[in-house]
Design a protein around this motif. Structure first.
Motif, short mmCIF file in Angstrom:
data_model
loop_
_atom_site.label_atom_id
_atom_site.label_comp_id
_atom_site.label_asym_id
_atom_site.label_seq_id
_atom_site.Cartn_x
_atom_site.Cartn_y
_atom_site.Cartn_z
N LEU A 70 -20.55 46.97 70.22
CA LEU A 70 -21.14 48.20 70.75
C LEU A 70 -21.05 48.25 72.27
O LEU A 70 -20.83 49.32 72.86
N LYS A 71 -21.19 47.10 72.93
CA LYS A 71 -21.06 47.04 74.37
C LYS A 71 -19.63 47.39 74.80
O LYS A 71 -19.42 48.13 75.77
N ALA A 72 -18.65 46.88 74.07
CA ALA A 72 -17.24 47.18 74.37
C ALA A 72 -16.94 48.66 74.15
O ALA A 72 -16.24 49.28 74.95
N VAL A 73 -17.47 49.23 73.09
CA VAL A 73 -17.27 50.66 72.82
C VAL A 73 -17.88 51.50 73.93
O VAL A 73 -17.28 52.49 74.39
N ASP A 74 -19.05 51.12 74.41
CA ASP A 74 -19.68 51.84 75.52
C ASP A 74 -18.84 51.78 76.78
O ASP A 74 -18.67 52.78 77.49
N GLY A 77 -15.83 54.01 76.29
CA GLY A 77 -16.27 55.40 76.33
C GLY A 77 -16.59 55.89 77.72
O GLY A 77 -16.35 57.05 78.07
N ASP A 78 -17.11 55.00 78.57
CA ASP A 78 -17.42 55.38 79.94
C ASP A 78 -16.17 55.58 80.77
O ASP A 78 -16.15 56.36 81.72
N ARG A 79 -15.10 54.87 80.45
CA ARG A 79 -13.87 54.94 81.24
C ARG A 79 -12.93 56.06 80.81
O ARG A 79 -12.17 56.57 81.62
N VAL A 80 -12.96 56.41 79.55
CA VAL A 80 -12.04 57.43 79.04
C VAL A 80 -12.62 58.81 79.33
O VAL A 80 -13.77 59.09 79.03
N GLN A 81 -11.80 59.66 79.93
CA GLN A 81 -12.23 61.01 80.26
C GLN A 81 -11.44 62.01 79.43
O GLN A 81 -10.21 61.90 79.32
N LEU A 82 -12.13 62.98 78.87
CA LEU A 82 -11.46 64.02 78.13
C LEU A 82 -10.68 64.94 79.07
O LEU A 82 -9.61 65.42 78.75
N TRP A 83 -11.24 65.19 80.25
CA TRP A 83 -10.60 66.00 81.29
C TRP A 83 -10.39 65.13 82.52
O TRP A 83 -11.27 65.01 83.36
N PRO A 84 -9.24 64.49 82.66
CA PRO A 84 -8.99 63.60 83.80
C PRO A 84 -9.08 64.33 85.13
O PRO A 84 -8.93 65.55 85.21
N ARG A 85 -9.31 63.57 86.20
CA ARG A 85 -9.44 64.16 87.54
C ARG A 85 -8.19 64.89 87.99
O ARG A 85 -8.28 65.85 88.75
#
Length: 179
Positions: A70-74, A77-85
């Motif tokens: 669960l820590k790895a999934v978090d 999830g924090d690093r992957v962006q649906l709308w990149p910069r």
């Protein structure tokens, strides 16, 4: 406003410089080509995590496995962006440098978050923290967003610093108790 937040450089609150037309077109074309691929990769990664999660149910007999998973999934999830910069939409391409357009866009984003935060509690918990990306306020600056947000009961987050001028992170200010 700037004097209230000495941890940020004063220029962080100002509008960003207008990008060149050539650069905008290049980013827009990259968006048209690469954004669908990005979404496919995000979807594929999500499906892989779900599949591994099913296998992980068997491995959950190992002490600490579930917590680590669960820590790895978090973290992912924090690093992957649906709308990149780097994403540039058609409205952004057409309205680069247009302060009125970005002021309306920023105001609408804050108003939407305020509506969600003040809605009666139903199935979902109300929003108490949020982040507003630069694509919502580029030509008016983070200072405009903070002024609008403070007027609607938001403040800068202090548990997680904003990456000004790229994103402004807000928290809902608790309503004072009735006397």
């Amino acid at each position: 406003m700037y004097h209230k937040h000495p941890e940020y450089h004063a220029s962080s609150w100002e509008p960003l410089p207008v990008r060149s037309v050539a650069r905008l077109w290049l980013l827009f074309l990259l968006t048209v080509v690469l954004l669908p691929l990005h979404w496919v990769m995000v979807l594929g990664g999500t499906l892989l995590l779900l599949a591994f999660g099913l296998v992980g149910e068997v491995l959950s007999i190992i002490p600490g496995f579930e917590k680590g998973f669960l820590k790895a999934v978090d973290k992912v999830g924090d690093r992957v962006q649906l709308w990149p910069r780097w994403f540039v939409s058609w409205p952004e391409l057409r309205h680069e440098g247009d302060a009125d357009f970005y002021a309306r866009r920023a105001d609408k984003a804050v108003a939407g978050l305020t509506t969600r935060a003040t809605a009666p509690v139903g199935r979902a918990a109300p929003v108490s923290t949020c982040e507003i990306p630069v694509r919502k306020y580029r030509a008016v600056g983070a200072g405009h967003v903070l002024r609008v947000a403070e007027a609607q009961g938001w403040a800068l987050r202090h548990d997680e610093w904003s990456d000004l001028p790229h994103v402004i992170m807000l928290r809902r200010v608790p309503e004072p108790a009735p006397a």
